[in-house]
Scaffold this motif. Structure first.
Motif, mmCIF file in Angstrom:
data_model
loop_
_atom_site.group_PDB
_atom_site.id
_atom_site.type_symbol
_atom_site.label_atom_id
_atom_site.label_comp_id
_atom_site.label_asym_id
_atom_site.label_seq_id
_atom_site.Cartn_x
_atom_site.Cartn_y
_atom_site.Cartn_z
ATOM 1 N N TYR A 133 -11.873 -36.176 35.770
ATOM 2 C CA TYR A 133 -12.730 -37.147 36.455
ATOM 3 C C TYR A 133 -13.688 -36.403 37.387
ATOM 4 O O TYR A 133 -13.332 -35.340 37.910
ATOM 5 C CB TYR A 133 -11.887 -38.154 37.252
ATOM 6 C CG TYR A 133 -11.282 -39.226 36.370
ATOM 7 C CD1 TYR A 133 -12.048 -40.300 35.940
ATOM 8 C CD2 TYR A 133 -9.960 -39.148 35.944
ATOM 9 C CE1 TYR A 133 -11.509 -41.273 35.109
ATOM 10 C CE2 TYR A 133 -9.414 -40.119 35.124
ATOM 11 C CZ TYR A 133 -10.200 -41.186 34.708
ATOM 12 O OH TYR A 133 -9.677 -42.139 33.889
ATOM 13 N N VAL B 118 -7.061 -34.508 33.444
ATOM 14 C CA VAL B 118 -6.051 -35.547 33.200
ATOM 15 C C VAL B 118 -5.750 -35.687 31.706
ATOM 16 O O VAL B 118 -4.756 -36.297 31.329
ATOM 17 C CB VAL B 118 -6.451 -36.911 33.798
ATOM 18 C CG1 VAL B 118 -6.499 -36.862 35.304
ATOM 19 C CG2 VAL B 118 -7.769 -37.392 33.264
ATOM 20 N N GLY C 5 -2.165 -40.936 31.084
ATOM 21 C CA GLY C 5 -3.526 -40.713 30.578
ATOM 22 C C GLY C 5 -3.933 -41.705 29.492
ATOM 23 O O GLY C 5 -4.960 -41.510 28.845
ATOM 24 N N LYS C 6 -3.179 -42.794 29.330
ATOM 25 C CA LYS C 6 -3.458 -43.755 28.254
ATOM 26 C C LYS C 6 -4.827 -44.429 28.457
ATOM 27 O O LYS C 6 -5.644 -44.458 27.544
ATOM 28 C CB LYS C 6 -2.354 -44.845 28.203
ATOM 29 C CG LYS C 6 -0.944 -44.293 28.043
ATOM 30 C CD LYS C 6 0.087 -45.375 27.969
ATOM 31 C CE LYS C 6 0.268 -46.168 29.236
ATOM 32 N NZ LYS C 6 0.784 -45.394 30.380
ATOM 33 N N LYS D 157 -10.852 -45.016 27.638
ATOM 34 C CA LYS D 157 -12.212 -44.993 28.189
ATOM 35 C C LYS D 157 -13.081 -43.950 27.460
ATOM 36 O O LYS D 157 -14.276 -44.151 27.269
ATOM 37 C CB LYS D 157 -12.163 -44.727 29.695
ATOM 38 C CG LYS D 157 -11.629 -45.950 30.478
ATOM 39 C CD LYS D 157 -11.739 -45.768 31.963
ATOM 40 C CE LYS D 157 -10.438 -45.389 32.588
ATOM 41 N NZ LYS D 157 -10.434 -45.244 34.027
ATOM 42 N N TYR E 262 -16.688 -42.729 29.220
ATOM 43 C CA TYR E 262 -16.713 -41.371 29.774
ATOM 44 C C TYR E 262 -16.915 -40.410 28.609
ATOM 45 O O TYR E 262 -16.547 -40.730 27.469
ATOM 46 C CB TYR E 262 -15.376 -41.016 30.436
ATOM 47 C CG TYR E 262 -15.122 -41.671 31.761
ATOM 48 C CD1 TYR E 262 -15.504 -41.064 32.955
ATOM 49 C CD2 TYR E 262 -14.476 -42.898 31.829
ATOM 50 C CE1 TYR E 262 -15.250 -41.660 34.176
ATOM 51 C CE2 TYR E 262 -14.219 -43.503 33.052
ATOM 52 C CZ TYR E 262 -14.604 -42.881 34.218
ATOM 53 O OH TYR E 262 -14.349 -43.468 35.428
ATOM 54 N N GLN F 84 -7.353 -52.754 31.351
ATOM 55 C CA GLN F 84 -6.247 -53.063 32.258
ATOM 56 C C GLN F 84 -6.774 -53.817 33.490
ATOM 57 O O GLN F 84 -6.180 -54.771 33.947
ATOM 58 C CB GLN F 84 -5.625 -51.735 32.695
ATOM 59 C CG GLN F 84 -4.206 -51.845 33.143
ATOM 60 C CD GLN F 84 -3.609 -50.458 33.366
ATOM 61 O OE1 GLN F 84 -4.331 -49.467 33.424
ATOM 62 N NE2 GLN F 84 -2.319 -50.395 33.499
HETATM 63 N N1 LIG Z 1 -11.439 -43.089 38.326
HETATM 64 C C1 LIG Z 1 -10.562 -42.085 38.488
HETATM 65 N N2 LIG Z 1 -10.883 -41.027 39.257
HETATM 66 C C2 LIG Z 1 -10.021 -40.007 39.414
HETATM 67 N N3 LIG Z 1 -8.799 -39.950 38.848
HETATM 68 C C3 LIG Z 1 -8.424 -40.981 38.071
HETATM 69 C C4 LIG Z 1 -9.281 -42.108 37.854
HETATM 70 N N4 LIG Z 1 -8.640 -42.962 37.045
HETATM 71 C C5 LIG Z 1 -7.437 -42.404 36.762
HETATM 72 N N5 LIG Z 1 -7.317 -41.227 37.377
HETATM 73 C C6 LIG Z 1 -6.172 -40.297 37.271
HETATM 74 O O1 LIG Z 1 -5.987 -39.958 35.898
HETATM 75 C C7 LIG Z 1 -4.627 -39.904 35.556
HETATM 76 C C8 LIG Z 1 -4.383 -40.745 34.292
HETATM 77 O O2 LIG Z 1 -4.678 -42.099 34.630
HETATM 78 P P1 LIG Z 1 -4.642 -43.251 33.533
HETATM 79 O O3 LIG Z 1 -5.139 -44.487 34.184
HETATM 80 O O4 LIG Z 1 -5.338 -42.787 32.320
HETATM 81 O O5 LIG Z 1 -3.077 -43.352 33.236
HETATM 82 P P2 LIG Z 1 -2.285 -44.451 32.408
HETATM 83 O O6 LIG Z 1 -1.409 -43.717 31.451
HETATM 84 O O7 LIG Z 1 -3.192 -45.467 31.821
HETATM 85 O O8 LIG Z 1 -1.403 -45.068 33.566
HETATM 86 P P3 LIG Z 1 -0.825 -46.557 33.707
HETATM 87 O O9 LIG Z 1 0.273 -46.704 32.700
HETATM 88 O O10 LIG Z 1 -0.278 -46.570 35.066
HETATM 89 O O11 LIG Z 1 -1.937 -47.504 33.486
HETATM 90 C C9 LIG Z 1 -3.844 -40.374 36.763
HETATM 91 O O12 LIG Z 1 -3.276 -39.243 37.377
HETATM 92 C C10 LIG Z 1 -4.874 -40.983 37.681
HETATM 93 O O13 LIG Z 1 -4.601 -40.685 39.021
#
Ligand SMILES: Nc1ncnc2c1ncn2[C@@H]1O[C@H](COP(=O)(O)OP(=O)(O)OP(=O)(O)O)[C@@H](O)[C@H]1O
Length: 600
Positions: free
Chosen positions: A355, A362, A385-386, A391, A397, A428
């Motif tokens: 990010y 990530v 990271g799902k 995205k 992105y 989400q």
């Molecule tokens: N806009 C952002 N800016 C900086 N870091 C971010 C941003 N969005 C997510 N992250 C970081 O990226 C990593 C992955 O986040 P992500 O939302 O992809 O996880 P996820 O698997 O979808 O989690 P969840 O099951 O909780 O939804 C996390 O460590 C989060 O802190």
């Protein structure tokens, strides 16, 4: 961070263009009216001089001509002011709407959403939100400044007719104006320095006054702590600006003192000439009136210069943002737009993602093939990271390294808007679009938003028909607190509306559903997921579409053609449910069995 290049036009021209675009007629009339009106008092003072001299010399013709002209000038000025003010207000309101549209267009036009994570862009956007009002007043302020300049010129001319040396008096006002300009600069630098703290204060204020946060604020007794944090942030931001304002005031006072000395000198000079008999009584009256009014004009000019500075700095920020948007715009696509049918599928090749302004990746080393026509489940723990993967897939992105291809074409080279048009999804953090149900759902395919049959079809595919049927006016029900009698929905009901929106595009090449059932009860969840798998199969047949959903509940992933297990930004397992369960040391099987025991 991209630094925007030089804007194509200056901030003043840009601010005036906004007013002219909003209402050309009102702007032009305001310029003429506000530009000429300030000279009326000077003309009247000149006529008073004629009256006084006519009385002294018993010249009846000159006396009544001057009285008539003064009456006419006053009458015209008074008569036109109401109309001019009405038009002026209209011009400001119309300009405010133009400014808002420009901001929405510029921010909405930034490619993807990565730029909205950039603190510098966020700060500028926040400052612009606060300064929108100055931009809407650009035409008005410019007209006031023009009026002040015209009046200063006419005053100088009339003074010079009496005694050329008095021409220097208005010049003594210059240091005061320059001091005010410097003070304004200090102030806007301070506003820029405190932008991050102001943004934090704004966030705390919104949280403290918004409905959704209201429940937790009361339950956890967060009110006092929130107010204290707001007070500290607002006081910090305010202290920075206040220091600059005091610094500016000191400069202004010094400039004002210089003018006061000149003012006393001018009075002494004219009275001395009158005592010697070299000027008439009318001249003394005229000079006394004009010299006295110069100090008022000076005060006004300082205020107008301050307004102008605010307009210019807001306009500079708007130009910066527009230039930034132009600089970060994607280069012209070199690949053709993705067609309506996906033939081979989507591939991640060595993808890394970080990010903006964060130091850690990530997503790392992602190599993944999503064949056309498949249903894919992405599973993993919180923060794995799902959502980030989703995205990237939708083009919101771009990978920091590696590439994503659609039917072999690098997404970076394809026209982004065209790819958006081939996708659909429910995120989400889906939006609660407070429109009628028809338009809240229809927003998923704008060209069909007014077609009730098409919207019903989407509502049914999202298994939300029972919800819409129970609403007071069906598709015409107004949703949310933005409407006077709007219907408020529960979290799960809002999610169903968002899912129906995602179903408006009939056969997208990619449908992403991030935690599509997180807010939905388990019974409805089953119905919904089978509806989705059916829809996905239809979409696969019609367009080779891929349906990809992210979920924590592994039971929902069982029917997928491909399950992607993500852990700490890496893909750790890949395959069908049966294969993953059969593997040795399977993270998936371990998670699946633990969840099965927990939900049993
Ligand atoms: N806009 C952002 N800016 C900086 N870091 C971010 C941003 N969005 C997510 N992250 C970081 O990226 C990593 C992955 O986040 P992500 O939302 O992809 O996880 P996820 O698997 O979808 O989690 P969840 O099951 O909780 O939804 C996390 O460590 C989060 O802190």
């Amino acid at each position: 961070m991209t630094r925007p290049g030089r804007p194509r036009c200056g901030p003043l021209r840009a601010a005036l263009a906004l007013s002219l675009e909003a209402d050309r007629r009102a702007t032009l009339i305001t310029f003429v009216s506000f530009g000429l009106r300030p000279t009326v008092p000077v003309v009247i003072l000149y006529l008073v001089r004629v009256v006084v001299d006519a009385i002294v010399s018993h010249d009846q013709t000159a006396l009544w001509t001057a009285v008539g002209a003064a009456t006419l000038a006053t009458g015209l000025s008074m008569g036109s002011i109401t109309y001019a003010i009405e038009l002026n207000v209209r011009m400001i309101e119309a300009t405010a709407a133009v400014v808002d549209r420009r901001l929405m267009r510029t921010i909405g036009g930034l490619p993807g959403v990565a730029h909205l994570d950039n603190p510098e862009v966020l700060d500028r956007v926040e400052m612009l939100r606060q300064e929108r009002v100055h931009l809407s007043e650009g035409g008005d302020v410019f007209a006031l400044v023009v009026g002040a300049v015209v009046r200063a010129l006419v005053t100088g001319l009339v003074l010079a007719m009496v005694q050329p040396l008095l021409l220097f008096l208005p010049l003594l006002a210059l240091p005061s104006l320059l001091a005010s300009r410097r003070g304004q600069r200090k102030r806007s630098d301070a506003v820029a320095r405190s932008a991050t703290t102001s943004r934090l204060a704004g966030h705390l204020y919104t949280t403290g006054t918004s409905l959704p946060a209201g429940k937790e604020i009361r339950l956890f007794g967060l009110g006092p702590a929130l107010r204290e944090r707001y007070r500290t942030a607002a006081a910090d931001a305010d202290a920075t600006v206040t220091r600059a304002v005091w610094g500016g005031l000191a400069l202004n006072c010094a400039g004002g003192a210089l003018f006061a000395v000149g003012y006393c000198g001018a009075l002494f000079f004219v009275l001395h000439d009158f005592a010697r008999g070299t000027t008439s009584l009318g001249d003394v009256v005229l000079v006394l009136g004009l010299v006295t009014s110069i100090s008022t004009q000076l005060g006004q000019a300082v205020v107008f210069a301050g307004f102008l500075h605010q307009v210019l700095s807001a306009s500079r920020r708007l130009l910066w943002l527009e230039r930034y948007a132009a600089d970060v715009a994607r280069p012209a696509p070199t690949a053709p737009a993705p067609g309506p049918r996906l033939s081979t599928g989507i591939r991640f090749e060595g993808v890394h993602f970080q990010y903006p302004d964060t130091g850690t990746s990530v997503l790392r080393d992602i190599d993944l093939e999503l064949p056309a026509g498949t249903v894919v489940a992405v599973v993993g723990a919180n923060g794995a990271g799902k959502s980030t993967l989703i995205k990237l897939l939708t083009g919101l992105y771009e990978p920091t390294r590696g590439r994503i291809t659609v039917d072999g074409v690098d997404l970076r080279e394809a026209p982004l808007e065209a790819w958006y048009a081939r996708t659909s999804g429910c995120f989400q953090d889906f939006s609660r679009l407070e429109f009628t149900v028809q338009h809240s759902v229809g927003a998923g395919s704008v060209p069909h938003a007014d077609e009730a049959a098409r919207v019903w079809e989407a509502v049914k595919r999202a298994a939300a028909a029972d919800l819409v049927e129970r609403l007071p006016n069906g598709l015409a029900t107004e949703l949310g607190a933005s409407f006077d009698a709007g219907t408020e929905l529960s979290g799960g009901q809002w999610q169903r509306i968002a899912l129906a929106r995602a179903c408006m595009r009939r056969a997208p090449c990619l449908l992403v559903l991030d935690e599509p059932t997180a807010a939905i009860d388990p019974l409805a969840e089953d119905a919904l997921l089978s509806a989705y798998v059916d829809a996905a199969r239809q979409s696969a047949a019609a367009a080779g579409g891929i349906t990809l959903f992210a979920s924590h509940r592994l039971s929902t992933a069982r029917g997928a053609d491909l399950i992607v297990v993500v852990d700490s930004g890496r893909i750790v397992q890949l395959g069908r449910h049966g294969d993953l369960m059969a593997q040795r040391d399977s993270i998936y099987r371990d998670l699946y069995e633990r969840q099965a025991r927990a939900y049993a």
